[in-house]
Enzyme design. Structure first.
Site, PDB file in Angstrom:
ATOM      1  N   ASP A 102      32.928 103.289  20.114  1.00 10.70           N
ATOM      2  CA  ASP A 102      33.300 102.876  18.757  1.00 10.70           C
ATOM      3  C   ASP A 102      32.098 103.027  17.829  1.00 10.70           C
ATOM      4  OD1 ASP A 102      35.723 102.144  19.819  1.00 10.70           O
ATOM      5  OD2 ASP A 102      35.175 100.030  20.037  1.00 10.70           O
TER       6      ASP A 102
HETATM    7  N1  URA Z   1      35.186  99.429  24.824  1.00 14.92           N
HETATM    8  C1  URA Z   1      35.240  99.119  23.523  1.00 14.92           C
HETATM    9  O1  URA Z   1      35.930  98.188  23.118  1.00 14.92           O
HETATM   10  N2  URA Z   1      34.531  99.855  22.667  1.00 14.92           N
HETATM   11  C2  URA Z   1      33.707 100.877  23.045  1.00 14.92           C
HETATM   12  O2  URA Z   1      33.052 101.507  22.209  1.00 14.92           O
HETATM   13  C3  URA Z   1      33.652 101.189  24.417  1.00 14.92           C
HETATM   14  C4  URA Z   1      34.401 100.448  25.295  1.00 14.92           C
END
Ligand code: URA
Length: 230
Positions: A102
């Protein structure tokens, strides 16, 4: 492969620009011998402005992703490719992130132009462990480890429970979590399912591969042994 196409596919320029590089004598052998359009040479023997070329297809690199960068080639905000040499985005085959982090997640991101490896590391059939350091808004209750390990946790709007995951508390409001899937916002949703909220998320390892001392925002190629270990 013809020399011009080889160099263009590495993202150094269009075929026209590569022809101009040849005319300018910028493409040589290690001893300085200038190359011509018709030269038949091995990738490893070519120099551009005296420098060895980027690796051929099959390259894998790790980036220590900072917050605020999107794993995408086009986004109105900042993208992870801005942290790499611009030619990597022009390579053919393309250099793609191995799964996504993310925008606000930091840490280990692999990128590769090796489609088979990309598939192997991201396919739901291959349970590659990924380890995250998590900071939480509220203290852990102590029940999360058992729930995550149970293989029964069903995330909202999903029909298949999550595979068992391993949690280790590292503080009242922090934990290290290892998961073997890559579902959408998985870690955030796992803690949301326990009534908590992820404040910060950092991926520290994929399989046995960690970031080591790679500073945030920096990248490096993986060694052949590291790629084999994946
Ligand atoms: N899980 C998440 O919620 N976000 C990420 O970036 C990676 C794994």
């Amino acid at each position: 492969m013809r020399l011009i196409r080889l160099i263009a596919n590495l993202g150094y320029g269009s075929q026209r620009e590569v022809k101009a590089m040849l005319r300018a004598g910028r493409l040589t052998l290690a001893d300085g011998t200038e190359l011509a359009e018709s030269s038949r040479v091995e990738h490893a023997d070519i120099r551009l402005d005296g420098e060895v070329l980027d690796p051929p297809q099959g390259m894998v690199l790790m980036l220590n992703k900072p917050q605020g960068y999107t794993c995408s080639t086009s986004d109105p905000g900042r993208i992870v490719y801005e942290l790499l040499p611009p030619r990597f985005m022009r390579r053919n085959p393309v250099v793609a992130p191995v799964g996504r982090l993310d925008r606000d997640t930091t840490g280990l991101l692999l990128l590769t132009d090796d489609g088979d490896l990309l598939h192997r590391l991201t396919s739901p059939k291959h349970h590659v462990p990924k380890t995250y350091d998590v900071t939480l808004a509220r203290p852990l209750t102590g029940d999360e480890g058992e729930l995550f390990a149970s293989g029964t946790l069903l995330l909202r709007s999903e029909t298949t429970p999550l595979l068992p995951a391993m949690l280790k508390a590292t503080g009242d409001c922090s934990a290290r979590l290892t998961i073997t899937e890559g579902r959408y916002h998985q870690v955030k949703r796992m803690f949301a399912a326990t009534g908590n909220h992820v404040e910060s998320l950092h991926r520290s390892a994929i399989g046995g591969l960690g970031l080591g001392d790679l500073p945030e925002g920096q990248w490096r190629f993986l060694t052949a042994d590291e790629v084999a270990g994946l």
